[in-house]
Write a protein that holds these residues in place. Structure first.
Motif, mmCIF file in Angstrom:
data_model
loop_
_atom_site.group_PDB
_atom_site.id
_atom_site.type_symbol
_atom_site.label_atom_id
_atom_site.label_comp_id
_atom_site.label_asym_id
_atom_site.label_seq_id
_atom_site.Cartn_x
_atom_site.Cartn_y
_atom_site.Cartn_z
ATOM 1 N N GLY A 123 0.823 -1.212 0.000
ATOM 2 C CA GLY A 123 0.000 0.000 0.000
ATOM 3 C C GLY A 123 0.845 1.244 0.000
ATOM 4 O O GLY A 123 1.990 1.243 0.453
ATOM 5 N N SER A 156 -7.888 0.648 5.462
ATOM 6 C CA SER A 156 -7.884 0.349 4.025
ATOM 7 C C SER A 156 -7.031 -0.895 3.733
ATOM 8 O O SER A 156 -7.401 -1.741 2.918
ATOM 9 C CB SER A 156 -7.358 1.572 3.271
ATOM 10 N N LEU A 209 -8.040 -4.575 2.306
ATOM 11 C CA LEU A 209 -7.345 -5.266 1.211
ATOM 12 C C LEU A 209 -7.078 -6.724 1.603
ATOM 13 O O LEU A 209 -7.211 -7.632 0.786
ATOM 14 C CB LEU A 209 -6.024 -4.555 0.880
ATOM 15 N N THR A 218 -8.531 -10.010 -0.215
ATOM 16 C CA THR A 218 -7.638 -11.092 -0.645
ATOM 17 C C THR A 218 -8.182 -12.444 -0.178
ATOM 18 O O THR A 218 -8.231 -13.409 -0.945
ATOM 19 C CB THR A 218 -6.210 -10.846 -0.096
ATOM 20 N N ASN A 225 -2.743 -1.886 -3.270
ATOM 21 C CA ASN A 225 -3.990 -1.308 -2.753
ATOM 22 C C ASN A 225 -4.446 -0.070 -3.518
ATOM 23 O O ASN A 225 -4.864 0.920 -2.939
ATOM 24 C CB ASN A 225 -3.803 -0.956 -1.267
ATOM 25 N N ASP A 226 -4.350 -0.117 -4.837
ATOM 26 C CA ASP A 226 -4.760 0.993 -5.707
ATOM 27 C C ASP A 226 -4.940 0.438 -7.104
ATOM 28 O O ASP A 226 -4.483 -0.671 -7.385
ATOM 29 C CB ASP A 226 -3.654 2.067 -5.767
ATOM 30 N N GLU A 227 -5.557 1.218 -7.982
ATOM 31 C CA GLU A 227 -5.590 0.793 -9.391
ATOM 32 C C GLU A 227 -4.279 1.249 -10.026
ATOM 33 O O GLU A 227 -3.922 2.427 -9.963
ATOM 34 C CB GLU A 227 -6.782 1.413 -10.116
ATOM 35 N N ASP A 263 -3.768 -5.486 -9.039
ATOM 36 C CA ASP A 263 -4.137 -4.280 -8.298
ATOM 37 C C ASP A 263 -5.523 -4.459 -7.664
ATOM 38 O O ASP A 263 -6.197 -5.460 -7.873
ATOM 39 C CB ASP A 263 -4.053 -3.028 -9.185
ATOM 40 N N ARG A 264 -5.905 -3.460 -6.875
ATOM 41 C CA ARG A 264 -7.166 -3.542 -6.121
ATOM 42 C C ARG A 264 -8.374 -3.763 -7.047
ATOM 43 O O ARG A 264 -9.265 -4.540 -6.749
ATOM 44 C CB ARG A 264 -7.322 -2.235 -5.328
ATOM 45 N N THR A 265 -8.367 -3.065 -8.196
ATOM 46 C CA THR A 265 -9.485 -3.196 -9.145
ATOM 47 C C THR A 265 -9.606 -4.628 -9.645
ATOM 48 O O THR A 265 -10.697 -5.201 -9.673
ATOM 49 C CB THR A 265 -9.278 -2.232 -10.335
#
Length: 416
Positions: free
Chosen positions: A12, A26, A30, A34, A81-83, A102-104
């Motif tokens: 992250g 956050s 995640l 997962t 933890n992001d796109e 990625d998160r997306t």
């Protein structure tokens, strides 16, 4: 049988202005995502930066720290933890020599597992293909992996390895099929509107307990699980209020912070259950330490959908295990309950009835006893507050409340 799961390292980047506590929640989320996708977090790595590095998301020093960790732990995947941009995924893949998700992509993977209806499956596939299209260049080997893992379920090998034209054709085809489904749903909604049924949509952060509430209120069989995104396909059922009046309630997909825009777009037709409703029951998990931000996230998505003017009843759920520091924040009508307690469900139904009544107009009529059909229709289509039989003229004096635009209002006017 031994469970197989994918080993993951979570990464992250805490941007400027994001508090430590918020960032911590956050990263916990995640980890939950997962697990929901069938993975297990081995270790978590984070970095504070003003903004993510354009080439590798985290800085060079953090990448150098990550390389020996990957060699030592041999994870199947590193989850961010992001796109990430296509170039960030490519660069990180080269540096680390392991699959990058990625998160997306992680959320898309969970949606691919959860979708039960044909419509849900098509919407997930559409979102996956739209996500993957710009990421195809130089990704052949990574994207050709099939099944068995995070970020790989859904469209499958042949679709991912075929050229962009093929994927674009598939996207167009799914869009056409979804248009037909949306038209069918619109016709169904129009029929419900014609029948003047009051409709309430359940909305809330994922895992707030919407499906448990939905099942209690409607005696339906919606999928209940202590997991993120347990419900994906919307469901509408009848719910009987204490007076005997029946309304329609709809369960919807759980919201989440940073829900990928492609998913909001892909699920717009299912989220329209929220925009088309007369009222929204916004369910908040009072046992979650970040309940305030969850509530904020849902309000933002409701606003993005253009539904902020629709009256809300805020239901703070899980009272039995509420976080000690929890304080209801809403200025809207609200109630604190546990969906597991029957007495709390009764209290909620009473609140729902009050809300429905606020949309109604009072009426008082005298109806001859021989008009049995009309009397039972009033019982079914309005909220009857009192019914007295007058023996002298064999009429019923009935007082109650009805939706102002309901067809029965024109009948009532003939007897006032």
């Amino acid at each position: 049988m031994e469970e197989t799961y994918e080993k993951a390292i979570l990464v992250g980047c805490q941007r400027e202005g994001v508090e430590d506590e918020r960032f911590g929640y956050s990263m916990e989320e995640l980890e939950s995502l997962t697990e929901t996708a069938g993975g297990k977090a081995l270790v978590t790595l984070s970095q504070k930066r003003v903004k993510p590095h354009p080439a590798t998301y985290i800085g060079k020093g953090k990448v150098d720290e990550l390389i020996p960790l990957v060699e030592e732990l041999e994870p199947d995947v590193v989850i961010f933890n992001d796109e990430l941009s296509p170039s960030q995924i490519r660069n990180l893949g080269k540096e680390l020599g392991v699959r990058i998700v990625d998160r997306t992509q992680l959320i898309l993977d969970i949606f691919a597992q959860r979708a039960r209806s044909r419509e849900g499956q098509m919407q997930v596939e559409l979102a996956q293909l739209q996500y993957m299209l710009p990421r195809l260049a130089g990704q052949g080997t990574e994207l050709s992996r099939l099944g068995g893992g995070i970020g790989t379920r859904g469209p499958g090998e042949t679709k991912l390895e075929s050229d962009r034209r093929h994927i674009r054709r598939r996207i167009d085809e799914i869009k056409r099929q979804l248009e037909a489904v949306v038209k069918h749903r619109e016709r169904y909604r129009a029929r419900r509107k014609r029948n003047n049924r009051f409709q309430m949509a359940l909305a809330g952060y994922t895992n707030a307990g919407k499906s448990t509430l939905f099942n209690k209120l409607s005696e339906a069989d919606s999928y209940e699980e202590n997991q993120l995104f347990a419900t994906l396909d919307p469901m509408t059922r009848e719910c009987m209020l204490p007076s005997g009046y029946k309304i329609l309630i709809s369960d919807t997909v759980g919201f989440i912070q940073d829900l990928p825009t492609s998913l909001v777009a892909a699920f717009r037709s299912t989220l329209e259950e929220v925009t088309e409703s007369d009222a929204i029951m916004h369910v908040v998990d009072s046992s979650h330490p970040d309940a305030f931000h969850h509530e904020e996230t849902v309000q933002k998505i409701i606003k993005d959908l253009g539904a902020e003017e629709i009256p809300q009843l805020i239901v703070y759920n899980k009272r039995d295990i509420a976080d000690p520091g929890f304080v209801p924040t809403s200025r809207e009508k609200s109630i604190h309950i546990s969906a597991r307690k029957d007495s709390d469900i009764d209290a909620l139904l009473a609140e729902m009835e009050k809300m429905v009544e606020s949309f109604m107009e009072p009426y008082a009529v005298k109806i001859p006893a021989r008009e049995g059909k009309l009397i039972s229709r009033l019982q079914e289509e309005t909220i009857v507050k009192s019914r007295v039989f007058n023996e002298s003229n064999e009429t019923y004096s009935i007082e109650g409340l009805a939706l102002s635009d309901h067809a029965i209002m024109s009948v009532i006017k003939n007897y006032e």
